[in-house]
Design an enzyme around this catalytic site. Structure first.
Site, PDB file in Angstrom:
ATOM      1  N   HIS A  63      64.991  38.741  43.545  1.00 42.78           N
ATOM      2  CA  HIS A  63      63.812  38.377  44.332  1.00 42.78           C
ATOM      3  C   HIS A  63      64.296  37.825  45.844  1.00 42.78           C
ATOM      4  CE1 HIS A  63      59.498  38.138  45.319  1.00 42.78           C
ATOM      5  NE2 HIS A  63      59.551  36.798  45.321  1.00 42.78           N
ATOM      6  N   ASP A  71      65.987  40.060  47.951  1.00 46.50           N
ATOM      7  CA  ASP A  71      64.916  40.947  48.641  1.00 46.50           C
ATOM      8  C   ASP A  71      64.185  40.577  49.646  1.00 46.50           C
ATOM      9  OD1 ASP A  71      63.752  43.675  48.374  1.00 46.50           O
ATOM     10  OD2 ASP A  71      62.074  42.426  47.400  1.00 46.50           O
TER      11      ASP A  71
END
Length: 105
Positions: free
Chosen positions: A77, A80
């Site tokens: 995450h 990202d």
């Protein structure tokens, strides 16, 4: 996932998120004709990306030294967030250039 990895992951998420928000704000300012303010916000956004990238570099250097990085959803995450913020920042700079060009006509 140990505390250090959580700290690094959330460092990346926090700084990258702030950088993306500043880039978005820069587009809004450029759209209103405030090109100088937009460029200031992009400069701040780049500082945020730089800070997030320092956390990422810490991970890369650690792994290059032989310390295996434990993958987790939080780390994915974080990566990202960083990549999206970097891409968004680049697009924001293009928008600012475009709005500046439109203002000069």
């Amino acid at each position: 996932m140990d505390d250090k990895m959580i700290e690094i992951s959330f460092g990346i998420i926090g700084f990258a998120g702030d950088a993306k928000g500043l880039a978005f704000e820069a587009i809004r300012e450029a759209k209103q004709g405030n090109i100088e303010k937009a460029r200031e916000l992009i400069a701040e956004s780049k500082e945020g990306i730089h800070k997030a990238h320092k956390f990422q570099t810490e991970l890369i250097q650690s792994e290059a030294s032989g310390n295996k990085t434990e993958m987790s959803v939080i780390l994915v995450h974080a990566q990202d967030h960083l990549m999206n913020a970097m891409n968004f920042q680049q697009l924001a700079e293009e928008f600012i250039d475009l709005y500046e060009r439109l203002e000069s006509k």
